[in-house]
Design a protein around this motif. Sequence first.
Motif, mmCIF file in Angstrom:
data_model
loop_
_atom_site.group_PDB
_atom_site.id
_atom_site.type_symbol
_atom_site.label_atom_id
_atom_site.label_comp_id
_atom_site.label_asym_id
_atom_site.label_seq_id
_atom_site.Cartn_x
_atom_site.Cartn_y
_atom_site.Cartn_z
ATOM 1 N N THR A 176 0.835 -0.922 -0.069
ATOM 2 C CA THR A 176 -0.030 -0.350 0.233
ATOM 3 C C THR A 176 0.884 1.089 -0.068
ATOM 4 O O THR A 176 0.637 2.157 -0.479
ATOM 5 C CB THR A 176 -0.892 0.101 1.093
ATOM 6 O OG1 THR A 176 -1.917 -1.304 1.209
ATOM 7 C CG2 THR A 176 -1.642 1.189 1.208
ATOM 8 N N PRO A 177 1.909 1.563 0.779
ATOM 9 C CA PRO A 177 3.057 2.848 0.419
ATOM 10 C C PRO A 177 2.929 3.082 -0.612
ATOM 11 O O PRO A 177 3.583 3.827 -1.072
ATOM 12 C CB PRO A 177 3.478 2.464 1.722
ATOM 13 C CG PRO A 177 3.137 1.678 2.904
ATOM 14 C CD PRO A 177 3.006 0.084 1.839
ATOM 15 N N LEU A 178 3.638 1.997 -1.610
ATOM 16 C CA LEU A 178 4.387 2.255 -2.906
ATOM 17 C C LEU A 178 3.288 2.422 -3.852
ATOM 18 O O LEU A 178 3.368 2.655 -4.652
ATOM 19 C CB LEU A 178 5.552 1.236 -2.892
ATOM 20 C CG LEU A 178 6.347 0.550 -1.828
ATOM 21 C CD1 LEU A 178 6.562 -0.313 -2.336
ATOM 22 C CD2 LEU A 178 7.359 1.649 -2.260
ATOM 23 N N LEU A 179 1.743 1.812 -3.395
ATOM 24 C CA LEU A 179 1.114 2.412 -4.356
ATOM 25 C C LEU A 179 0.259 3.507 -4.478
ATOM 26 O O LEU A 179 -0.823 3.808 -4.897
ATOM 27 C CB LEU A 179 -0.389 1.436 -4.320
ATOM 28 C CG LEU A 179 0.644 0.179 -4.729
ATOM 29 C CD1 LEU A 179 -0.493 -2.119 -4.559
ATOM 30 C CD2 LEU A 179 1.194 -0.496 -5.706
ATOM 31 N N THR A 180 0.058 4.427 -3.088
ATOM 32 C CA THR A 180 -0.922 5.304 -2.461
ATOM 33 C C THR A 180 -0.221 6.668 -3.950
ATOM 34 O O THR A 180 -1.679 6.947 -3.790
ATOM 35 C CB THR A 180 -0.446 5.947 -1.810
ATOM 36 O OG1 THR A 180 0.921 6.128 -1.528
ATOM 37 C CG2 THR A 180 -0.569 5.552 -0.602
ATOM 38 N N ARG A 181 0.366 6.471 -4.966
ATOM 39 C CA ARG A 181 0.426 7.517 -5.959
ATOM 40 C C ARG A 181 0.334 6.935 -6.965
ATOM 41 O O ARG A 181 0.404 7.958 -8.466
ATOM 42 C CB ARG A 181 1.143 8.219 -5.490
ATOM 43 C CG ARG A 181 1.720 9.151 -4.049
ATOM 44 C CD ARG A 181 0.291 9.955 -4.404
ATOM 45 N NE ARG A 181 0.194 11.481 -5.267
ATOM 46 C CZ ARG A 181 -0.752 12.374 -4.841
ATOM 47 N NH1 ARG A 181 -1.594 12.237 -3.855
ATOM 48 N NH2 ARG A 181 -0.746 13.129 -6.019
ATOM 49 N N LEU A 182 0.073 5.394 -7.488
ATOM 50 C CA LEU A 182 0.037 4.251 -8.452
ATOM 51 C C LEU A 182 -1.095 4.513 -9.355
ATOM 52 O O LEU A 182 -1.777 4.674 -9.030
ATOM 53 C CB LEU A 182 0.602 3.397 -8.835
ATOM 54 C CG LEU A 182 0.792 2.470 -9.379
ATOM 55 C CD1 LEU A 182 1.978 2.805 -10.316
ATOM 56 C CD2 LEU A 182 0.594 0.843 -9.336
ATOM 57 N N ASN A 183 -1.115 5.529 -10.845
ATOM 58 C CA ASN A 183 -1.370 5.334 -11.653
ATOM 59 C C ASN A 183 -2.692 4.246 -12.222
ATOM 60 O O ASN A 183 -1.874 3.469 -12.371
ATOM 61 C CB ASN A 183 -1.751 6.372 -12.547
ATOM 62 C CG ASN A 183 -2.678 7.299 -13.594
ATOM 63 O OD1 ASN A 183 -3.333 6.157 -14.029
ATOM 64 N ND2 ASN A 183 -2.507 7.824 -14.201
ATOM 65 N N PRO A 184 -3.635 4.139 -11.949
ATOM 66 C CA PRO A 184 -4.346 3.259 -12.493
ATOM 67 C C PRO A 184 -4.025 2.197 -14.060
ATOM 68 O O PRO A 184 -3.930 1.360 -14.071
ATOM 69 C CB PRO A 184 -6.208 3.306 -11.436
ATOM 70 C CG PRO A 184 -5.727 3.826 -11.386
ATOM 71 C CD PRO A 184 -5.034 4.816 -11.544
ATOM 72 N N LEU A 185 -3.336 3.293 -14.755
ATOM 73 C CA LEU A 185 -3.048 3.505 -16.255
ATOM 74 C C LEU A 185 -2.139 2.363 -16.335
ATOM 75 O O LEU A 185 -2.128 1.371 -17.571
ATOM 76 C CB LEU A 185 -3.276 4.247 -17.571
ATOM 77 C CG LEU A 185 -4.171 5.309 -17.374
ATOM 78 C CD1 LEU A 185 -3.966 6.443 -17.824
ATOM 79 C CD2 LEU A 185 -5.228 4.485 -17.987
ATOM 80 N N TRP A 186 -1.174 2.280 -15.163
ATOM 81 C CA TRP A 186 -0.020 1.356 -15.057
ATOM 82 C C TRP A 186 0.165 0.198 -15.054
ATOM 83 O O TRP A 186 -0.026 -1.014 -16.135
ATOM 84 C CB TRP A 186 1.098 1.761 -14.192
ATOM 85 C CG TRP A 186 1.703 3.306 -14.681
ATOM 86 C CD1 TRP A 186 1.642 4.242 -13.775
ATOM 87 C CD2 TRP A 186 2.615 3.349 -15.403
ATOM 88 N NE1 TRP A 186 2.904 5.901 -14.854
ATOM 89 C CE2 TRP A 186 2.811 4.932 -15.643
ATOM 90 C CE3 TRP A 186 3.240 2.498 -16.517
ATOM 91 C CZ2 TRP A 186 3.893 5.255 -16.674
ATOM 92 C CZ3 TRP A 186 4.013 3.312 -17.369
ATOM 93 C CH2 TRP A 186 4.320 4.688 -17.413
ATOM 94 N N PRO A 187 -0.828 -0.390 -14.296
ATOM 95 C CA PRO A 187 -1.856 -2.172 -14.327
ATOM 96 C C PRO A 187 -2.379 -2.863 -15.709
ATOM 97 O O PRO A 187 -1.825 -3.283 -16.127
ATOM 98 C CB PRO A 187 -1.837 -2.176 -12.425
ATOM 99 C CG PRO A 187 -1.907 -0.617 -12.212
ATOM 100 C CD PRO A 187 -1.445 -0.063 -12.742
ATOM 101 N N LEU A 188 -2.731 -1.596 -16.078
ATOM 102 C CA LEU A 188 -3.619 -1.802 -16.849
ATOM 103 C C LEU A 188 -3.097 -1.922 -18.245
ATOM 104 O O LEU A 188 -2.983 -2.947 -19.232
ATOM 105 C CB LEU A 188 -5.069 -0.810 -17.116
ATOM 106 C CG LEU A 188 -6.303 -0.948 -18.940
ATOM 107 C CD1 LEU A 188 -6.899 -1.738 -18.180
ATOM 108 C CD2 LEU A 188 -7.003 0.535 -18.534
#
Length: 409
Positions: A176-188
């Motif tokens: 979670t601490p690494l994902l708080t700012r991750l844009n959903p387009l990257w895993p998509l």
Amino acid sequence: MRDRSLWYRSLWGPPLNSIRTAARRIDAATPVERDRATDALRAFAILGVVLGHWLVTALVADGGTLRTASPLHFMPWLAPISWMFQTLAVFFLVGGHVATKGYASARARGVTYGRWLRLRLTRLFKPVAAVVTLWAVAAGCLLATGAEAGTIHTLVKLALSPLWFLLVFAALTAATPLLTRLNPLWPLAVVLHVDLIRFGLGGPSWLGWMNLAAGWLVPYTLGAAWTRGELDGRRAGWVLLSGGAVATAGLVAWAGYPASMVGVPGAAVSNLNPPTLAAVTFGLAQCGLALLLRDRLRRAMRRPLAWAAVALVNLSAMTIFLWHQTALMATTATGLLAGRLPGLHTAPDDLTWVVARLAWLPVFVLSLAVCWSAFRTYEQGTRRVRGRRSRVVVVHRSGRAEAKVTDGA
């Protein structure tokens, strides 16, 4: 007629009054700032998965063995049923929102990452010990009594299948601490390229397992965007709903993806195991619909009875999720004593089976209630002693727990 009405009132009045009183206590104990729509979405997601499994999973008695089958294999035109009950994307959306919000709150209070993670994973995995232990003992007993190995494999696999979901959810929670700012387009984008290599370029099938993390990371990071306030307007919900629905329809109609959003025995491709691009775009549509329903759910949850029901489901979310397959199998095994029963042991190959299965749903609920009564303490703790406040009231007023109803799972 009036006498009969008075008789009904005297019969059901006291229990109903007690339920209403308890519901009002839960409602009054809930913090004003609490977003009840979040809890409602989680409860609906859990119950959707449970009901979906009960409707599309059949244990067919074939001689001395039990094998799994699905009505979607025999009647593929029933695929829209899977669209209503495959609600895991909503669960990950809410999970990402709650986790990122809870982590930010923990940091503000000076709670370390290690302590925050330990508390969350303990609540997540403590109920697992009971189901794993029971099925380890059950499998040993079945082997000792000479049961068919295929039957044992079918039962254990079905009972423990929910654990894959918990492992993925736990991994995302830890990150979670690494994902708080991750844009959903990257895993998509990862899911898109994996499917392109697998299905378009003839790549290895094992590559699809990368989507097990990337696919569910999409709604999880959408939950983080919700926490950041980026999904507050209705425009975001409409974009996700319409874009996800159009993309899914196109993938099914022209790219050869299955219409069913759950696995179907015997199918060449499963949208769920591992997740495909179609499953992820369908999840985007579900997340969009969930976001659009938030205001209506908040209004609905102002009713004490509705809110109390949602709160109680959330308090037992993991127990319900982990034991619903066991409830199905316990009913099936007990029913064998009366022979092959329609909708329970017969092949799901026509609408007669569907009607019979619907009639079995109340029995599954009763069986799950027995499991809940026996194993809920692994999730909720021991029962309160006389004179102490209700568990629901306590967790709502506890600043430490931030209400298990919210943080559970």
